[in-house]
Write a protein that holds these residues in place. Structure first.
Motif, short mmCIF file in Angstrom:
data_model
loop_
_atom_site.label_atom_id
_atom_site.label_comp_id
_atom_site.label_asym_id
_atom_site.label_seq_id
_atom_site.Cartn_x
_atom_site.Cartn_y
_atom_site.Cartn_z
N ARG A 197 11.36 6.00 2.08
CA ARG A 197 9.93 5.80 2.30
C ARG A 197 9.05 6.76 1.51
O ARG A 197 7.91 6.44 1.20
CB ARG A 197 9.60 5.94 3.79
N PHE A 198 9.54 7.98 1.23
CA PHE A 198 8.77 8.97 0.46
C PHE A 198 9.36 9.01 -0.94
O PHE A 198 10.45 9.54 -1.16
CB PHE A 198 8.82 10.35 1.11
N VAL A 199 8.64 8.41 -1.90
CA VAL A 199 9.18 8.24 -3.25
C VAL A 199 8.29 8.99 -4.25
O VAL A 199 7.18 9.40 -3.94
CB VAL A 199 9.25 6.74 -3.61
N ALA A 243 0.54 14.19 -10.19
CA ALA A 243 1.02 15.36 -10.92
C ALA A 243 2.55 15.43 -10.84
O ALA A 243 3.16 14.81 -9.96
CB ALA A 243 0.40 16.62 -10.32
N PRO A 244 3.18 16.14 -11.76
CA PRO A 244 4.64 16.27 -11.70
C PRO A 244 5.10 16.78 -10.34
O PRO A 244 4.53 17.73 -9.78
CB PRO A 244 4.94 17.28 -12.81
N GLY A 245 6.08 16.10 -9.77
CA GLY A 245 6.61 16.48 -8.47
C GLY A 245 5.89 15.86 -7.29
O GLY A 245 6.30 16.01 -6.14
N ALA A 246 4.79 15.14 -7.55
CA ALA A 246 4.02 14.53 -6.46
C ALA A 246 4.81 13.36 -5.86
O ALA A 246 5.60 12.71 -6.53
CB ALA A 246 2.67 14.04 -6.97
N ARG A 247 4.55 13.13 -4.59
CA ARG A 247 5.23 12.02 -3.90
C ARG A 247 4.19 11.09 -3.29
O ARG A 247 3.02 11.44 -3.13
CB ARG A 247 6.15 12.56 -2.79
N MET A 248 4.66 9.89 -2.94
CA MET A 248 3.79 8.94 -2.24
C MET A 248 4.61 8.27 -1.15
O MET A 248 5.84 8.20 -1.22
CB MET A 248 3.20 7.90 -3.21
N TYR A 249 3.90 7.77 -0.14
CA TYR A 249 4.55 7.15 1.01
C TYR A 249 4.40 5.65 0.94
O TYR A 249 3.31 5.11 0.75
CB TYR A 249 3.93 7.67 2.31
N ARG A 250 5.50 4.96 1.09
CA ARG A 250 5.52 3.49 1.08
C ARG A 250 5.24 3.00 2.50
O ARG A 250 6.08 3.15 3.39
CB ARG A 250 6.88 3.00 0.59
N THR A 251 4.07 2.39 2.71
CA THR A 251 3.65 2.05 4.08
C THR A 251 4.30 0.79 4.62
O THR A 251 4.42 0.61 5.83
CB THR A 251 2.13 1.87 4.15
N GLY A 252 4.68 -0.14 3.73
CA GLY A 252 5.14 -1.43 4.20
C GLY A 252 4.00 -2.35 4.61
O GLY A 252 4.24 -3.44 5.14
N LEU A 286 0.84 -1.20 0.00
CA LEU A 286 0.00 0.00 0.00
C LEU A 286 0.87 1.25 0.00
O LEU A 286 1.77 1.39 0.83
CB LEU A 286 -0.90 -0.01 1.23
N TYR A 287 0.59 2.14 -0.95
CA TYR A 287 1.26 3.44 -1.03
C TYR A 287 0.20 4.53 -0.88
O TYR A 287 -0.93 4.38 -1.37
CB TYR A 287 1.96 3.61 -2.38
N LEU A 288 0.57 5.63 -0.21
CA LEU A 288 -0.36 6.73 0.08
C LEU A 288 0.12 8.02 -0.56
O LEU A 288 1.33 8.28 -0.61
CB LEU A 288 -0.49 6.94 1.59
N ALA A 289 -0.83 8.82 -1.02
CA ALA A 289 -0.50 10.13 -1.59
C ALA A 289 -1.64 11.08 -1.31
O ALA A 289 -2.75 10.67 -0.96
CB ALA A 289 -0.26 10.01 -3.10
N GLY A 290 -1.37 12.37 -1.44
CA GLY A 290 -2.41 13.35 -1.22
C GLY A 290 -2.00 14.43 -0.24
O GLY A 290 -0.84 14.49 0.20
N VAL A 291 -2.97 15.27 0.15
CA VAL A 291 -2.65 16.45 0.96
C VAL A 291 -2.18 16.11 2.36
O VAL A 291 -1.54 16.93 3.02
CB VAL A 291 -3.88 17.39 1.03
N GLN A 292 -2.51 14.91 2.86
CA GLN A 292 -2.15 14.57 4.23
C GLN A 292 -0.71 14.11 4.39
O GLN A 292 -0.24 13.91 5.52
CB GLN A 292 -3.09 13.47 4.77
N LEU A 293 -0.02 13.92 3.28
CA LEU A 293 1.32 13.35 3.34
C LEU A 293 2.31 14.30 4.02
O LEU A 293 2.32 15.50 3.74
CB LEU A 293 1.81 13.04 1.92
N ALA A 294 3.14 13.75 4.90
CA ALA A 294 4.18 14.55 5.54
C ALA A 294 5.28 14.89 4.54
O ALA A 294 5.37 14.29 3.46
CB ALA A 294 4.77 13.77 6.73
N ARG A 295 6.13 15.83 4.91
CA ARG A 295 7.25 16.18 4.04
C ARG A 295 8.39 15.19 4.15
O ARG A 295 9.21 15.08 3.24
CB ARG A 295 7.75 17.59 4.39
N GLY A 296 8.48 14.49 5.27
CA GLY A 296 9.56 13.54 5.46
C GLY A 296 9.90 13.45 6.93
O GLY A 296 9.15 13.91 7.80
#
Length: 909
Positions: A172-174, A180-189, A151-161
């Motif tokens: 973890r933040f890839v 969109a260009p520059g968007a990131r997602m979080y690898r939950t494990g 499961l990977y997460l993206a959106g406004v709630q994502l932390a910066r790191g």
């Protein structure tokens, strides 16, 4: 947020007294006293609360929110049993701190609402506003519905790191390849899968999914079973390898307050609800589970179980005992093994046993099977057994004269007889052959032709009796066979329905011949002939001889003559006797049976005992063998491309189809080692060409997908494996199972659960009895395996017809329809680019891919009103003079409360 949500809504926030949040009785009293309507629990505390309180006694409660841990499905059931009538909702939230805590939500309905899940945990639902969730494979590609992925997460709630930890942030933040260009997602494990409606099912941590002795195991399922015991508050399960090569499941449990878990009882509970391979070998009680600094389970701090100690034992008597003891000690990773120590009590299991017996053979030059070590579990017993042992041309098939008093069954027949005896008579192994005839049929001639057919083929007038547990054949005299033609008048619109009814006869193999013939007459020139034969007397290659002889006999009888059949060189009983002569004594390593058993032991060593398939339901302890079939057709263009791949690789179309099925199951999460069953004909020589009978064996063929091969390379691997296996195809499947000795379970077929077939014999029947004819498929239901994927020639030149028969215990029809579409996508892809790596083959169509990436992530929601926490809380104040805080009978107005908050804030600043 749990503190600020009530304030933002303008409702009171009730806080339990210190340590009161751990006391279910105090909480129940507080709920009733303060008329609490919304409650937030971690699942483990909810379980404790339900153990001492009843939701029906808390009428003000309308919503319970759970988060922080996996919510067991069993706990959801307990919740709704405690809140009859659905008066209280249960919502499951999921999310890590890295994404502002909660990013998905699910209403947990009662099982009676049809919301039951195959997962041991409740669904974690769908993404909340302005949040995206992706279920991806190791190459960051979306996986199909029902297939596990990370499961990977993206959106406004994502932390910066992570503050001051750039390396961990980068891991973890890839980059989000779908945003969109520059968007990131979080690898939950976290390991999840989607249901057909897009909701997420939590399966555990990616590092919690392990393979042990060929089985894929979800540790979370075992933990859920252990924590369902009322005396267990928490549980953790790990695979330990405290001795090299000796891997085992170990469970750690924390007792509930005042309870004393019994380790044997917990293992018994696990054995009752889980497959044998998921039962922990040891249960260790701890006061508390060790936690890391961030509050998660610290697996490295779990204590190792006490090492098994070899009991005092006598010294080896001779060199054989000394060698055996040394080998077992080495395999088990122990300093020594006593000659009277039980191999399995010291941590042995089937894979270690396979390793040990291989070394026994090499060291002592003696035949030894895994079964020997299971039966002679000590060095002393095994040495005595082996001391009794000492370290070909094919016979000609001919009519046996004289025959023995009791005719043995062929090995293939014996297997079906055993299945019929154990499971009880059913239609699972019915083989209906139905032909639609356009024209008049002479029923008197046809009835005589049926008698001629049965007289010609002994297999069609054989019953199967038993003596002291061993079956034997009884060939009935032709005049006593009693196989008569049944003629029925039926309405034209019910012909196929009546054909299914005719095909649904349940044979009593001990009392009646294994054939029935029915003629359905819809009109004077419209008939459907149904020849129903039990599989114990027929196979794919028998349809041609059966219809040819029936046609020849009908033609002769219509002319008032007897059919002039050429004598059959042999009968099926002769084949059964010859087969035993061919194989010889299985205990003789130089016999055909001994040599082929040795091959299969090596070929299937360490094969996975069960494939992970995208099933809709868990496997039941005892299968019902009910099933259905989904048909598909491979277009002529794709069929021609598959034929080109076969020619280029020196392979057969069956081998290409086998590789395609293996590639599909691999892409759907079944792993890199894919064992599939496949039937192979045992018809040898022209003596058997015109005979009706069961001349099939089943081979277990492993497809190796390690190293990410191209499809063309996979076909080459399948070809090499198949050619070698076909050279060892005399040994019947049940003897292969005995030689390999896999872990058995009544819940599944041993060695393989998916069958692949390719029907190379043409099934077209353009003419019968001098009339235009066409074959009609009659569905008898039932499923012998989890999946049976069949390919064969289509009526359209170059096309390939196919069908997937599936076990209804495991799969819904819609799931198998989707599986068929994925197979067609894969076949198109490999024809287009056979050199493409299997990992790059797309098994999702564009619409499904778009739904997974975008449709289910359509969570955009513009936010209006207050945008800061302070503004949200202020907006929740509906009465400026109302109480803001009540503590020990003292009330603070909102003005007083705000003054004190501001005073504290200035001090902090």
């Amino acid at each position: 947020w749990e503190f600020f949500w009530p304030l933002a809504e303008g409702v009171p926030l009730v806080i339990a007294r210190p340590e009161g949040h751990k006391d279910p009785r105090h909480l129940a009293e507080l709920i009733r006293e303060q008329r609490v309507s919304v409650l937030h629990f971690v699942p483990s505390m909810l379980a404790a609360f339900l153990g001492e309180a009843d939701l029906a006694d808390c009428p003000s409660l309308r919503l319970v929110v759970c988060s922080g841990e996996a919510l067991p499905s069993e706990l959801v059931t307990r919740f709704h049993a405690s809140a009859p009538g659905g008066s209280t909702r249960l919502v499951n939230l999921y999310g890590p701190t890295e994404a502002a805590v909660d990013v998905t939500a699910a209403d947990c309905l009662s099982s009676g609402s049809g919301a039951a899940s195959a997962s041991s945990s409740a669904s974690i639902g769908s993404p909340v506003w302005n949040t995206r969730v992706y279920v991806l494979d190791a190459r960051l590609r979306p996986v199909p519905v029902g297939v596990p992925g990370e499961l990977y997460l993206a959106g406004v709630q994502l932390a910066r790191g992570y503050l001051g930890r750039p390396a961990l942030t980068g891991e973890r933040f890839v980059a989000d390849p779908y945003g969109a260009p520059g968007a990131r997602m979080y690898r939950t494990g976290d390991l999840v899968r989607r249901s057909r409606d897009g909701r997420l099912e939590y399966l555990g941590r990616t590092d919690d999914q392990v393979k042990l002795r060929g089985f894929r195991i979800e540790l979370g399922e075992i933990q859920a079973v252990l924590t369902s015991a009322p005396e267990v508050a928490q549980a953790a399960v790990v695979v330990r390898e405290d001795r090299p090569g000796v891997r085992r499941l170990v469970a750690y449990v924390v007792p509930a307050p005042g309870a004393a878990p019994d380790q044997a009882a917990l293992r018994t509970l696990a054995a009752a609800r889980l497959p044998e391979y998921m039962v922990p070998s040891e249960v260790i009680e701890l006061e508390a589970l060790p936690l890391s600094a961030n509050g998660k389970l610290d697996r490295r701090a779990l204590p190792a179980p006490a090492a098994p100690v070899a009991a005092a034992s006598r010294a080896p008597r001779d060199a054989r005992e000394e060698i055996l003891a040394g080998i077992l000690a080495d395999v088990l990773g122990l300093e020594s093994v006593g000659v009277e120590d039980d191999f399995f009590a010291l941590g042995g299991h089937s894979l270690l046993a396979a390793r040990a017996v291989g070394r026994f053979r090499a060291a002592l030059d003696v035949d030894c099977a895994i079964r020997d070590l299971f039966e002679a579990r000590t060095v002393a017993a095994l040495a005595a057994l082996l001391a009794e042992r000492s370290g070909a041309g094919r016979p000609r098939l001919a009519a046996a004269a004289p025959r023995p008093e009791r005719l043995p069954l062929s090995f293939a027949q014996r297997r079906l007889w055993l299945l019929d005896s154990v499971r009880g008579p059913s239609t699972t192994y019915n083989v209906p052959l139905a032909v639609r005839l356009s024209g008049p049929v002479d029923t008197v001639a046809l009835a005589a032709a049926v008698r001629d057919l049965v007289a010609r083929h002994e297999s069609l007038r054989t019953v199967f009796r038993e003596n002291e547990g061993e079956p034997y054949q009884v060939v009935l005299p032709a005049e006593r066979a009693g196989v008569a033609l049944s003629v029925r008048e039926v309405p034209a619109d019910r012909v196929e329905e009546e054909a299914v009814r005719a095909g649904g006869h349940v044979f009593d193999l001990a009392a009646e011949p294994p054939v029935r013939v029915t003629l359905l007459r819809a009109a004077p020139e419209d008939h459907l002939l149904v020849v129903l034969v039990h599989h114990i007397a027929t196979d794919e290659g028998s349809a041609g001889p059966l219809l040819a002889d029936l046609d020849r006999a009908y033609t002769a009888r219509s002319a008032g003559a007897e059919p002039a059949f050429a004598p059959l060189p042999v009968q099926y009983a002769d084949f059964a006797l010859w087969q035993r002569e061919l194989l010889g004594d299985a205990a003789d390593p130089e016999s055909v049976a001994g040599r082929q058993a040795a091959y299969w032991r090596q070929a299937l060593a360490d094969a996975p005992a069960e494939l992970a398939l995208p099933a809709d339901r868990p496997r039941p302890a005892v299968p019902s063998y009910e099933g259905d079939v989904v048909t598909f057709e491979v277009p002529a263009r794709t069929g021609a491309g598959l034929a080109r791949i076969a020619r280029a690789g020196g392979a057969t179309l069956f081998m290409v189809a086998h590789a395609a099925v293996a590639a599909l199951l691999h892409r759907l999460g079944a792993g890199e080692d894919i064992p599939l069953g496949s039937p192979v004909s045992a018809r040898e020589g022209e003596e058997l060409d015109g005979l009706v009978g069961f001349f099939l064996n089943t081979l277990v063929l492993r497809a190796d997908l390690s190293g990410d091969p191209s499809f063309a390379e996979l076909v080459a691997r399948v070809r090499d494996t198949g050619l070698t296996a076909f050279a060892h195809a005399d040994l019947p499947l049940e003897a292969v199972v005995e030689a390999v000795d896999p872990e058995r379970s009544r819940s599944r077929n041993p060695l393989f659960q998916t069958m692949v077939t390719y029907h190379s014999v043409g099934s077209a029947v353009p003419e019968l009895f001098g009339l235009p004819a066409r074959e009609v498929t009659v569905e008898t239901g039932g499923a012998k395996f989890d999946l049976e994927i069949a390919f064969g020639a289509s009526e359209e030149h170059g096309a390939i017809a196919g069908g997937i028969r599936f076990a209804s215990d495991l799969f819904d029809r819609t799931t198998v329809e989707l599986l068929a579409r994925r197979l067609l996508l894969l076949l198109d892809a490999v024809v287009e680019a056979p050199e493409r790596p299997v990992s790059a083959i797309e098994v999702m169509d564009p619409a499904e891919r778009d739904l997974a990436l975008h449709g289910w992530n359509d969570t955009g929601h513009p936010l209006g009103g207050a945008r800061t926490l302070a503004a949200l809380v202020a907006a929740g104040a509906k009465q400026e003079t109302g109480p803001a805080l009540v503590f020990e009978g003292v009330e603070l107005s909102r003005a007083d409360f705000e003054e004190r908050v501001n005073r504290l804030a200035r001090l902090l600043i």
